[in-house]
Design a protein around this motif. Structure first.
Motif, mmCIF file in Angstrom:
data_model
loop_
_atom_site.group_PDB
_atom_site.id
_atom_site.type_symbol
_atom_site.label_atom_id
_atom_site.label_comp_id
_atom_site.label_asym_id
_atom_site.label_seq_id
_atom_site.Cartn_x
_atom_site.Cartn_y
_atom_site.Cartn_z
ATOM 1 N N MET A 1 60.749 0.063 -30.162
ATOM 2 C CA MET A 1 61.175 1.338 -30.734
ATOM 3 C C MET A 1 62.469 1.153 -31.522
ATOM 4 N N THR A 2 62.611 1.939 -32.545
ATOM 5 C CA THR A 2 63.800 1.845 -33.385
ATOM 6 C C THR A 2 64.982 2.560 -32.747
ATOM 7 N N TYR A 3 66.135 2.333 -33.341
ATOM 8 C CA TYR A 3 67.366 3.007 -32.946
ATOM 9 C C TYR A 3 67.804 3.833 -34.151
ATOM 10 N N VAL A 4 68.302 5.038 -33.915
ATOM 11 C CA VAL A 4 68.632 5.956 -35.000
ATOM 12 C C VAL A 4 70.071 6.435 -34.875
ATOM 13 N N ASP A 5 70.822 6.327 -35.962
ATOM 14 C CA ASP A 5 72.118 6.990 -36.065
ATOM 15 C C ASP A 5 71.883 8.295 -36.801
ATOM 16 N N GLY A 6 72.330 9.417 -36.240
ATOM 17 C CA GLY A 6 72.145 10.718 -36.865
ATOM 18 C C GLY A 6 73.486 11.338 -37.209
ATOM 19 N N PHE A 111 70.851 7.213 -31.202
ATOM 20 C CA PHE A 111 69.731 7.677 -30.410
ATOM 21 C C PHE A 111 68.661 6.591 -30.288
ATOM 22 N N GLU A 112 68.183 6.404 -29.078
ATOM 23 C CA GLU A 112 67.064 5.504 -28.832
ATOM 24 C C GLU A 112 65.776 6.292 -29.040
ATOM 25 N N ALA A 113 64.917 5.811 -29.920
ATOM 26 C CA ALA A 113 63.638 6.496 -30.160
ATOM 27 C C ALA A 113 62.772 6.388 -28.914
ATOM 28 N N ILE A 114 62.149 7.509 -28.522
ATOM 29 C CA ILE A 114 61.261 7.487 -27.362
ATOM 30 C C ILE A 114 59.822 7.816 -27.754
ATOM 31 N N VAL A 115 59.615 8.393 -28.954
ATOM 32 C CA VAL A 115 58.284 8.629 -29.495
ATOM 33 C C VAL A 115 58.340 8.348 -30.983
ATOM 34 N N GLU A 116 57.424 7.551 -31.471
ATOM 35 C CA GLU A 116 57.282 7.315 -32.908
ATOM 36 C C GLU A 116 55.817 7.435 -33.245
#
Length: 117
Positions: A1-6, A111-116
Motif C-alpha cells: 500500500m502507498t503512503y500519502v501526504d495530505g 497517512f498509510e493507505a488502508i484501501v486502494e
C-alpha cells in the motif's frame, strides 16, 4: 500500500496562478525523490460547515480559496528519505517571501493507505 501526504492550504484567490506555478515547479522535485504522484486541487465547491469544514479548518478569509493536495509515495520509508532532501531543493527554488500562502494555517499529515481500488 502507498503512503500519502495530505495538505489543506488557504491561498489568496488572486494568487492562484502564482500558487499553480510554484506547485508545478515543485512536483518534479518530489517525483525525483521518490514520489509517485503530486496532485494540487483548487477549491471549487467547498461549503462552510456548522461544526467542521475545510474553510473552518484553515481559518479561511473572504479573499482566499482552499487548496487540497496530496503526494503519494511507495512507502513511508521512501517518503521520509525523500523529504529529507526535497525541502532543501524547494527552498533553493523560492525564497520564503515568495510563498503565496500563509504556511501557519496549512494543515498537513502523513497517512498509510488502508484501501486502494
Amino acid at each position: 500500500m502507498t503512503y500519502v501526504d495530505g495538505f489543506l492550504i488557504p491561498v489568496p484567490t488572486q494568487k492562484r496562478e502564482a500558487y499553480r506555478k510554484i506547485a508545478a515547479a515543485c512536483a518534479p522535485i518530489f517525483k525525483k525523490h521518490g514520489a509517485l504522484s503530486v496532485v494540487e486541487c483548487w477549491g471549487d465547491d467547498v461549503p462552510e460547515g456548522k461544526l467542521t469544514s475545510f474553510p473552518m479548518a484553515v481559518k479561511l478569509e473572504a479573499d482566499e480559496s482552499v487548496v487540497f493536495s496530496w503526494i503519494t509515495w511507495p512507502s513511508k520509508e521512501i517518503r521520509d528519505a525523500g523529504n529529507r532532501t526535497v525541502m532543501d531543493e524547494i527552498h533553493e527554488l523560492m525564497k520564503d517571501d515568495e510563498i503565496p500562502f500563509d504556511g501557519k494555517r496549512m494543515i498537513f499529515g502523513g497517512f498509510e493507505a488502508i484501501v486502494e481500488a
